[in-house]
Scaffold this motif. Structure first.
Motif, PDB file in Angstrom:
ATOM      1  N   GLU A  64       0.864  -1.180   0.000  1.00 42.43           N
ATOM      2  CA  GLU A  64       0.000   0.000   0.000  1.00 42.43           C
ATOM      3  C   GLU A  64       0.900   1.230   0.000  1.00 42.43           C
ATOM      4  OE1 GLU A  64      -2.703  -0.127   3.238  1.00 42.43           O
ATOM      5  OE2 GLU A  64      -3.913  -1.738   2.387  1.00 42.43           O
ATOM      6  N   SER A  65       0.677   2.098  -0.955  1.00 44.62           N
ATOM      7  CA  SER A  65       1.578   3.235  -1.153  1.00 44.62           C
ATOM      8  C   SER A  65       1.652   4.154   0.062  1.00 44.62           C
ATOM      9  CB  SER A  65       1.125   4.038  -2.381  1.00 44.62           C
ATOM     10  OG  SER A  65       1.035   3.214  -3.516  1.00 44.62           O
ATOM     11  N   ALA A  66       0.495   4.569   0.557  1.00 46.58           N
ATOM     12  CA  ALA A  66       0.457   5.600   1.596  1.00 46.58           C
ATOM     13  C   ALA A  66       1.136   5.153   2.889  1.00 46.58           C
ATOM     14  CB  ALA A  66      -0.985   6.010   1.867  1.00 46.58           C
ATOM     15  N   SER A  67       0.838   3.926   3.328  1.00 40.38           N
ATOM     16  CA  SER A  67       1.346   3.480   4.625  1.00 40.38           C
ATOM     17  C   SER A  67       2.856   3.268   4.622  1.00 40.38           C
ATOM     18  CB  SER A  67       0.636   2.194   5.053  1.00 40.38           C
ATOM     19  OG  SER A  67       0.864   1.156   4.115  1.00 40.38           O
ATOM     20  N   LEU A  68       3.425   2.929   3.469  1.00 39.13           N
ATOM     21  CA  LEU A  68       4.861   2.664   3.406  1.00 39.13           C
ATOM     22  C   LEU A  68       5.686   3.885   3.011  1.00 39.13           C
ATOM     23  CD1 LEU A  68       4.801  -0.916   1.915  1.00 39.13           C
ATOM     24  CD2 LEU A  68       5.935  -0.254   4.022  1.00 39.13           C
ATOM     25  N   THR A  69       5.030   4.940   2.587  1.00 39.46           N
ATOM     26  CA  THR A  69       5.770   6.125   2.145  1.00 39.46           C
ATOM     27  C   THR A  69       6.708   6.683   3.222  1.00 39.46           C
ATOM     28  OG1 THR A  69       4.128   6.752   0.481  1.00 39.46           O
ATOM     29  CG2 THR A  69       5.548   8.510   1.332  1.00 39.46           C
ATOM     30  N   PRO A  70       6.264   6.861   4.474  1.00 44.03           N
ATOM     31  CA  PRO A  70       7.163   7.459   5.474  1.00 44.03           C
ATOM     32  C   PRO A  70       8.442   6.659   5.714  1.00 44.03           C
ATOM     33  CG  PRO A  70       4.885   7.565   6.218  1.00 44.03           C
ATOM     34  CD  PRO A  70       4.890   6.693   5.013  1.00 44.03           C
ATOM     35  N   VAL A  71       8.335   5.333   5.858  1.00 52.32           N
ATOM     36  CA  VAL A  71       9.526   4.548   6.173  1.00 52.32           C
ATOM     37  C   VAL A  71      10.455   4.453   4.966  1.00 52.32           C
ATOM     38  CG1 VAL A  71       8.564   2.257   5.611  1.00 52.32           C
ATOM     39  CG2 VAL A  71      10.363   2.479   7.343  1.00 52.32           C
ATOM     40  N   VAL A  72       9.894   4.358   3.761  1.00 52.05           N
ATOM     41  CA  VAL A  72      10.728   4.316   2.558  1.00 52.05           C
ATOM     42  C   VAL A  72      11.438   5.657   2.375  1.00 52.05           C
ATOM     43  CG1 VAL A  72      10.703   4.146   0.040  1.00 52.05           C
ATOM     44  CG2 VAL A  72       9.368   2.535   1.405  1.00 52.05           C
ATOM     45  N   SER A  73      10.708   6.735   2.584  1.00 51.68           N
ATOM     46  CA  SER A  73      11.292   8.073   2.491  1.00 51.68           C
ATOM     47  C   SER A  73      12.424   8.245   3.502  1.00 51.68           C
ATOM     48  CB  SER A  73      10.205   9.125   2.728  1.00 51.68           C
ATOM     49  OG  SER A  73      10.745  10.426   2.693  1.00 51.68           O
ATOM     50  N   LYS A  74      12.228   7.708   4.687  1.00 55.20           N
ATOM     51  CA  LYS A  74      13.248   7.790   5.743  1.00 55.20           C
ATOM     52  C   LYS A  74      14.540   7.104   5.303  1.00 55.20           C
ATOM     53  CE  LYS A  74      14.054   6.248  10.519  1.00 55.20           C
ATOM     54  NZ  LYS A  74      13.454   5.498  11.665  1.00 55.20           N
ATOM     55  N   MET A  75      14.416   5.910   4.702  1.00 46.51           N
ATOM     56  CA  MET A  75      15.602   5.181   4.246  1.00 46.51           C
ATOM     57  C   MET A  75      16.321   5.959   3.145  1.00 46.51           C
ATOM     58  SD  MET A  75      15.618   2.563   6.208  1.00 46.51           S
ATOM     59  CE  MET A  75      14.677   3.448   7.469  1.00 46.51           C
ATOM     60  N   TYR A  76      15.547   6.498   2.229  1.00 47.60           N
ATOM     61  CA  TYR A  76      16.126   7.248   1.108  1.00 47.60           C
ATOM     62  C   TYR A  76      16.885   8.474   1.613  1.00 47.60           C
ATOM     63  CZ  TYR A  76      16.286   9.963  -3.248  1.00 47.60           C
ATOM     64  OH  TYR A  76      16.687  10.705  -4.334  1.00 47.60           O
ATOM     65  N   LYS A  77      16.301   9.174   2.575  1.00 49.67           N
ATOM     66  CA  LYS A  77      16.933  10.382   3.107  1.00 49.67           C
ATOM     67  C   LYS A  77      18.184  10.068   3.928  1.00 49.67           C
ATOM     68  CE  LYS A  77      12.746  13.215   3.062  1.00 49.67           C
ATOM     69  NZ  LYS A  77      11.664  13.849   3.856  1.00 49.67           N
ATOM     70  N   LYS A  78      18.301   8.804   4.361  1.00 53.90           N
ATOM     71  CA  LYS A  78      19.511   8.379   5.066  1.00 53.90           C
ATOM     72  C   LYS A  78      20.642   8.042   4.093  1.00 53.90           C
ATOM     73  CE  LYS A  78      19.383   5.674   8.597  1.00 53.90           C
ATOM     74  NZ  LYS A  78      19.127   4.574   9.561  1.00 53.90           N
ATOM     75  N   GLY A  79      20.329   8.103   2.793  1.00 53.72           N
ATOM     76  CA  GLY A  79      21.350   7.819   1.789  1.00 53.72           C
ATOM     77  C   GLY A  79      21.351   6.396   1.276  1.00 53.72           C
ATOM     78  N   ILE A  80      20.336   5.612   1.647  1.00 58.55           N
ATOM     79  CA  ILE A  80      20.236   4.232   1.170  1.00 58.55           C
ATOM     80  C   ILE A  80      19.532   4.226  -0.187  1.00 58.55           C
ATOM     81  CG2 ILE A  80      19.217   1.958   1.617  1.00 58.55           C
ATOM     82  CD1 ILE A  80      19.384   2.643   4.624  1.00 58.55           C
ATOM     83  N   PRO A  81      20.149   3.655  -1.220  1.00 62.39           N
ATOM     84  CA  PRO A  81      19.461   3.556  -2.508  1.00 62.39           C
ATOM     85  C   PRO A  81      18.172   2.739  -2.363  1.00 62.39           C
ATOM     86  CG  PRO A  81      21.799   3.069  -2.750  1.00 62.39           C
ATOM     87  CD  PRO A  81      21.517   3.106  -1.283  1.00 62.39           C
ATOM     88  N   VAL A  82      17.080   3.281  -2.862  1.00 67.26           N
ATOM     89  CA  VAL A  82      15.779   2.618  -2.760  1.00 67.26           C
ATOM     90  C   VAL A  82      15.272   2.303  -4.166  1.00 67.26           C
ATOM     91  CG1 VAL A  82      13.368   2.840  -2.068  1.00 67.26           C
ATOM     92  CG2 VAL A  82      15.180   3.730  -0.580  1.00 67.26           C
ATOM     93  N   ILE A  83      15.089   1.017  -4.446  1.00 62.30           N
ATOM     94  CA  ILE A  83      14.545   0.582  -5.728  1.00 62.30           C
ATOM     95  C   ILE A  83      13.133   0.062  -5.480  1.00 62.30           C
ATOM     96  CG2 ILE A  83      14.862  -0.881  -7.744  1.00 62.30           C
ATOM     97  CD1 ILE A  83      17.166   1.091  -7.279  1.00 62.30           C
TER      98      ILE A  83
END
Length: 235
Positions: A21-40
């Motif tokens: 589900e897009s909405a519920s996972l957006t915050p945690v995925v965004s958090k990883m990306y902002k930490k510099g982890i490549p997100v695919i």
């Protein structure tokens, strides 16, 4: 969410994820990306641009192709039932949007009912049975995946209506390809599996290469004309 946070605690070089589900996972995925982890992202997007790349087929284009198929094959006034995927999932929204774009004019090709089957055959059977009872003169069923399309085929067979209704699915599942070849389904659209391409994209990033924000994998329309040649080439 817990799984992503656990992986973060353990340490990871890259994150490959298909958001249920897009909405519920957006915050945690965004958090990883902002930490510099490549997100695919695989198959499905999130509700932000905080990711490295989205790998998958173009769901809007697939839906549009299905809509154009209906607009080409059926006369104006044809009634359509839509069995949608999971409410809120990006694939659901995009396959619905593309289909409506493909038919072009909903006053000519009318979607008389649409309910979520959650991409599950059992749930699709339940909701489609209700929609069919309310709309017995339907001519087309557009299901957001093959599992739900095959569920609709079963309902129509039991009701003695299959010869009067064209069923269209998405995914290119082997059972669905066989169903098209047998004349039970009208069409399915291959949704290429993004895992291998996603892994290659992640490796490219880790090796310092620049990749596209959107990596689109090609689809194939499967109808009676080519179904026999495609048997066994699905999943």
């Amino acid at each position: 969410i817990d799984q992503v946070e656990t992986l973060d605690t353990q340490g990871m070089d890259a994150l490959l994820i298909s958001p249920f589900e897009s909405a519920s996972l957006t915050p945690v995925v965004s958090k990883m990306y902002k930490k510099g982890i490549p997100v695919i992202l695989l198959d499905r997007g999130i509700d932000s641009e905080d990711y490295t790349s989205l790998v998958g087929a173009d769901n809007i284009l697939i839906g549009e192709q299905a809509g154009k198929y209906v607009a080409t094959k059926f006369p104006e006034g044809a009634k359509i039932i839509e069995i949608a995927g999971i409410a809120g999932a990006s694939a659901t929204k995009e396959r619905a949007e593309g289909f409506r774009k493909g038919i072009g004019d909903e006053t000519k090709w009318k979607i008389v009912a649409s309910q979520a089957g959650n991409y599950l055959r059992g749930k699709a059977i339940e909701v489609f049975q209700n929609m069919l009872t309310a709309n017995p003169d339907v001519q087309v069923v557009y299901a957001h995946n093959d599992e739900m399309a095959l569920g609709a085929v079963g309902v129509l067979k039991r009701a003695g209506k299959l010869k009067d209704v064209a069923v269209i699915g998405v995914d290119g599942q082997n059972e669905a390809i066989q169903s098209v070849a047998d004349g039970d389904m009208a069409a399915t659209y291959v949704y290429p599996r993004p895992g291998a391409a996603g892994l290659l994209a992640a490796l490219d990033v880790l090796n310092g290469k620049t990749i596209e924000k959107r990596i689109v994998l090609p689809t194939t329309e499967i109808t009676a004309e080519n179904a026999k040649d495609m048997i066994g080439k699905g999943f």
